[in-house]
Design an enzyme around this catalytic site. Structure first.
Site, PDB file in Angstrom:
ATOM      1  CG  ASP A   1      -1.752  -1.270   1.331  1.00  0.00           C
ATOM      2  OD1 ASP A   1      -2.112  -1.909   0.510  1.00  0.00           O
ATOM      3  OD2 ASP A   1      -1.981  -1.728   2.308  1.00  0.00           O
TER       4      ASP A   1
ATOM      5  CD  GLU B   1      -8.947  -2.385  -1.982  1.00  0.00           C
ATOM      6  OE1 GLU B   1      -9.478  -2.604  -0.922  1.00  0.00           O
ATOM      7  OE2 GLU B   1      -8.148  -2.950  -2.196  1.00  0.00           O
TER       8      GLU B   1
END
Length: 506
Positions: free
Chosen positions: A15, A184
């Site tokens: 991420d 997301e």
């Protein structure tokens, strides 16, 4: 991107988010249940990266004391505004929720963090419009980790007051992708008169993809790119899979780069978890088009040596512990020449283990420590989570003469051990990972994990060789990666040194 190494930041570093400030790049990644949380990396050329610190260096900043494995600190965004660095992140299974940390410099110290009331979800992005108004854009995923239920409200956005810590309006629905699962990781950028919204969709496993939309205003409405998803390895044989969760940044030569997470395999398994990768971006008809992600690991080997007698202790920012800071678990006693871990919560398979470790960053690696177990029992262990562990455990042999070493492999509802007694009160423990060349292109095995004891005289005994697919992302914890280090499960255990060697191009 053959001139840049890939993975860019190897090992458990998913991420990624990156920002360019005064010709220097700063990048942060997720850390989940581990402390310190939110590692910060620095580079001037996008090739060599230095781990300069961590955003959260106290448990109170992120509230991980009771957080289950796989929850915790998810998906940060790092940005720079009006001379201040900001990191915004969601802390799952914690009272902290959506938190913004600030600092004058990226190495810290960072603030205690301010919770933003009214933002309920994951993967928050922080952006300011042309007037300086702050917006949080996020994935409206709500999970009940106790009940195992959840709901997903797509990508949402709200104006926020960063001083008062609250949303200034009811969050609005934004563009949520092409209809693939789990929209997301939103990020917003103002380019050439348009606001571009970059998101991930398809889930963080094999279907992971990057999609993009644009609007003339930060609040939308957003129009999706005609070629969405603009990046995906799904259904391909590319060496880097699960490519998604991307952030856009200007590269050293002026062209845009995309930093993103991806995975690579050791035969049939993914032992290192999700890592940080990079790829180039072309702009075609006003839309960003990322190139497929190449695999080109760092060519040089990595050697780390912590000699505790020389005062090389836990100051390095790469040490990790579960739910606690490493300095709460271990102490360096320079006068005695060792690092000591005292068993209080349990061994490496405990919910909050008495364990300090480091990320495995190479497929071919060696972890090694010297141990004196005269006052307790403990050793060297590999952790994916408390249910998936591998360990070498040293203790005094029965009768007090010599040392008993046990290799232990743990899976849910299954534990296997191998033991040997060796001469001497101090021994070396070595955990080696390798990718065997077995000539089977479709092999169902993973890497090889070898557990070795080294006597003071130099004699070596291999206690076990394990198929690493059982300690990989496909079988064990999907969000994190291997962390290997020292632990105690009874009494006080003393360690003289810790070494890591990672083979280049692995």
């Amino acid at each position: 991107m053959s001139e840049l190494p890939n993975p860019l930041i190897p090992g458990f570093n998913p991420d990624p988010s990156c920002v360019l400030v005064d010709d220097i790049y700063y990048l942060v990644t997720s850390s989940f249940e581990y402390l310190p949380a939110l590692p910060v990396y620095r580079s001037t050329d996008f090739v060599a990266w230095e781990h300069i610190g961590n955003v959260a260096t106290r448990e109170e900043q992120v509230g991980l004391a009771r957080t289950v494995s796989g929850a915790g600190v998810w998906a940060p965004t790092i940005r720079y505004h009006d001379g201040v660095f900001h990191v915004i992140v969601s802390v799952m299974d914690s009272p902290r929720g959506c938190v913004v940390f600030t600092a004058d410099g990226p190495a810290g110290p960072w603030s205690d963090g301010l919770t933003i009331d009214g933002i309920v979800g994951i993967d928050p992005d922080l952006a300011w419009d042309e007037r300086g108004v702050a917006y949080v854009t996020y994935s409206a995923l709500e999970l009940d980790l106790v009940e195992g239920t959840g709901s997903h409200g797509g990508i949402r956005q709200a104006r926020v007051d960063l001083e008062a810590g609250k949303a200034l309006e009811e969050p609005r629905s934004l563009w949520s992708g092409t209809g693939l699962t789990a929209p997301e990781a939103p990020h917003l950028y103002l380019r050439n008169g348009y606001w571009y919204l970059l998101i991930a969709e398809g889930g963080t496993e094999s279907g992971h993809s990057v999609s993009v939309a644009r609007s003339s205003t930060i609040e939308g409405p957003f129009e999706g790119a005609p070629g969405n998803p603009v990046l995906s390895a799904s259904g391909t044989g590319r060496p880097v899979q699960c490519t998604g969760h991307a952030d856009l940044v200007r590269g050293p030569h002026g062209a845009d780069l995309l930093v993103l997470l991806g995975t690579r395999r050791a035969l049939a398994a993914t032992p290192l978890g999700r890592e940080t990768y990079v790829t180039g971006v072309e702009w075609i008809d006003g839309w960003p088009q990322p190139a497929p992600v190449d695999l080109d690991p760092h060519p040089e080997p990595l050697h780390e040596h912590f000699a505790f007698a020389e005062g090389t202790g836990l100051a390095d920012p790469g040490w990790l512990s579960v739910g606690r800071m490493p300095t709460e678990v271990a102490s360096v006693e320079e006068r005695l020449g060792h690092l000591t871990i005292r068993a209080a919560s349990g061994g490496i398979d405990a919910f909050r283990p008495d364990f300090v470790g480091r990320r495995q960053r190479h497929l071919k690696s060696v972890f090694e420590t010297g141990i004196d177990p005269s006052d307790g029992r403990g050793g060297l262990g590999l952790r994916f989570d408390e249910d998936f562990t591998v360990a070498l455990i040293a203790e005094r042999a029965p009768g007090g003469r010599g040392t008993r070493v046990t290799a232990r492999a743990c899976l849910p509802a299954l534990t296997q051990t191998w033991s040997a007694e060796v001469a001497g009160d101090r021994v070396g423990l070595r955990l080696v990972t390798d990718v065997p060349l077995n000539g089977k292109a479709l092999s169902k095995s993973g890497d090889l994990i070898r557990l070795i004891v080294v006597e003071e005289c130099g004699a070596e005994t291999q206690l076990a060789a394990l198929d690493g697919r059982f300690w990989s992302a496909e079988t064990a914890a999907p969000f994190t990666g291997r962390v290997t280090g020292m632990f105690a499960e009874e009494g006080a255990v003393h360690f003289t040194e810790f070494r890591y060697h990672g083979e280049g191009r692995s």
